[in-house]
Scaffold this motif. Structure first.
Motif, short mmCIF file in Angstrom:
data_model
loop_
_atom_site.label_atom_id
_atom_site.label_comp_id
_atom_site.label_asym_id
_atom_site.label_seq_id
_atom_site.Cartn_x
_atom_site.Cartn_y
_atom_site.Cartn_z
N GLY A 1 -8.56 2.07 -3.20
CA GLY A 1 -9.50 1.79 -2.13
C GLY A 1 -10.22 0.48 -2.35
N CYS A 2 -11.28 0.30 -1.59
CA CYS A 2 -12.04 -0.95 -1.65
C CYS A 2 -13.49 -0.60 -1.34
CB CYS A 2 -11.46 -1.90 -0.60
SG CYS A 2 -12.35 -3.44 -0.41
N VAL A 3 -14.39 -0.92 -2.24
CA VAL A 3 -15.79 -0.52 -2.05
C VAL A 3 -16.70 -1.74 -2.07
CG1 VAL A 3 -15.39 1.72 -3.14
CG2 VAL A 3 -16.27 -0.18 -4.51
N SER B 1 -7.62 3.92 3.43
CA SER B 1 -8.76 3.54 2.60
C SER B 1 -9.45 4.82 2.17
CB SER B 1 -9.71 2.64 3.36
OG SER B 1 -10.45 3.34 4.30
N PRO B 2 -9.01 5.37 1.06
CA PRO B 2 -9.41 6.74 0.69
C PRO B 2 -10.92 6.89 0.51
CG PRO B 2 -8.22 5.63 -1.10
CD PRO B 2 -8.14 4.73 0.08
N TRP B 3 -11.58 5.87 0.05
CA TRP B 3 -13.04 6.03 -0.04
C TRP B 3 -13.66 4.65 -0.08
CZ3 TRP B 3 -15.02 4.90 -5.15
CH2 TRP B 3 -14.02 4.68 -6.08
N CYS B 4 -14.12 4.25 1.05
CA CYS B 4 -14.78 2.96 1.15
C CYS B 4 -16.25 3.22 1.37
CB CYS B 4 -14.20 2.15 2.30
SG CYS B 4 -13.03 0.91 1.72
N LEU B 5 -17.06 2.91 0.38
CA LEU B 5 -18.50 3.07 0.52
C LEU B 5 -19.02 2.06 1.52
CD1 LEU B 5 -19.44 3.39 -3.21
CD2 LEU B 5 -18.95 5.19 -1.59
#
Lengths: 286, 286
Positions: free
Chosen positions: A184-186, B281-285
């Motif tokens: 992903g991308c945070v 995008s499994p986990w985009c904060l």
């Protein structure tokens, strides 16, 4: 200041840790004033965007008292000493402005890629720790991370000398895409005072700041003293050559400075701000 | 589909309303497939970035069944009819791609500024309503709003013909700065399926998408039928000339389409996707 077992595990998995509100508004105030002071200086260490506004003040801990203290702050130094398992020296120190409207892109890269290729740092036994001096929001060019991307060693990169004023070893799109499919991308965002610790192998970038809000972040790059660089190709104020172990100061070192400055009263006059008071961002959603 | 008193008050104050999760993942799936289909078409309505990837498919409701239905979806049409107090027609319809890595900036502007100057739309009795087809995060070029900036009428603007492939009446920095000192700057982010309604006078922008995640949003610009444009300078597929009031369809019109397509079985073959499956995008904060 010790990292917990859970934090150590998360750092190992993700390659970064985010601590919102690690510095108080008063401490941030001291650093914000310091940033305005260093950006007003005409020194070779202060780089500018193509538009002329400040982009980065390098080695600010060597010519500004507040940044000197931040460079030995226990909240920054101790967790890094714990992670690299020993004493650290300051490899690089940057006050990155990313000014409203003008702040330019940092392309996808790993910091250790540059330290390895340009400075001959033997191992990635080094990392970054950053303090938000302004609120960081989705709007003002936040740092983007690919979680877990520190697990693949030094990735192939090309030397980009053109996109911005700062030469950078940048990754190709296919690599970034594949890493993001996995992790992903945070974008860690939050109020001024937040602290962000990340591996020197973590793949990161940041978009330009087209918003009307400034976004200053201080970055310390700390390296285990045994792992100091071997090649001295870059300016010594970009890749430092003083490998003395940092002795952490007291936890209240920044507030002490604020008190000293207040006590000095009339004798102490900070230089006038070069620009209008930075905009407040009363409520920037993430 | 009626807006509540509280929502009406917030719209009046801020100039926008955000409804996360307004469309189901199944409905989003139908629209995502439709976006891939229209981007694969070689038509004058499908504009491309300087790199060649799709930037905007204009008037997609006139040549794609899913987008035709979305263009009369009650969850979009009814709140806008309520706000402009009467029947609406479709002034503009855009599927904006903002592709991973390539998606370019939209500078600070008001949509009504363009509609007034280029199309001679008499009043700002028109607004935008948008549906997120991908997750919108801090990383992939979210829409930036200045809350309350719709309260100052049409602001002075210059015609920017150079920054991107799309000519736009853009605001100067001083204006944007002043408005943001008053109202701040927000970036509504969230999963695919979110819906965003905003005044045609609201000052907004969006940064380039340097992330490896696509960010497609469908925008309907709806105008009260009495307030239709008077000048026909722009292409009719950019500023439409069909002022027929839109009759809202049934709430399940998108799911009906999915069922129809499934029932048609072998007879229905959507065109092959022109690109690899978009990244998840499994986990985009935020």
């Amino acid at each position: 200041m010790k990292l917990t077992e859970d934090e150590l595990r998360r750092f190992d998995e993700d390659g970064y840790l985010f601590f919102p509100g690690r510095f108080t508004p008063e401490e941030v105030g001291v650093l914000k004033q310091a940033a305005a002071e260093v950006y007003a200086l005409q020194r070779e260490e202060v780089w500018r965007e193509s538009s002329g506004v400040a982009r980065t003040a390098f080695a600010a801990h060597t010519y500004n008292e507040a940044f000197r203290r931040l460079g030995a702050h226990p909240r920054l130094i101790e967790p890094v000493m714990q992670l690299v398992d020993g004493p650290v020296y300051m490899h690089q120190y940057k006050v990155n402005a990313k000014a409203a409207f003008d702040g330019e892109v940092w392309q996808w890269h790993q910091d250790y890629g540059t330290w390895r290729r340009d400075d001959d740092m033997p191992e990635p036994r080094a990392m970054n720790i950053a303090v938000f001096i302004d609120e960081v929001t989705a709007a003002n060019g936040p740092l983007l991370f690919i979680p877990g991307s520190h697990k693949f060693g030094v990735l192939e990169a090309g030397h980009d000398l053109e996109t911005t004023s700062y030469p950078l070893w940048t990754l190709d799109r296919d690599t970034v895409k594949k890493l993001a499919e996995r992790g992903g991308c945070v974008a860690p965002t939050g109020p001024a005072g937040g602290m962000l610790l990340f591996s020197s192998l973590l793949v990161h970038a940041s978009p330009p700041n087209i918003s009307p809000m400034d976004r200053t972040i201080v970055y310390l790059s700390l390296c285990h003293v045994d792992n100091h660089i071997r090649r001295f190709k870059r300016k010594e104020w970009i890749a430092h050559r003083d490998f003395t172990p940092i002795e952490p100061l007291a936890d209240d070192c920044l507030m002490d400075l604020a008190d000293d400055q207040a006590a000095l009263g009339r004798r102490y006059r900070p230089p006038p701000l070069p620009v209008a008071t930075p905009l407040r961002s009363p409520w920037c959603l993430g």
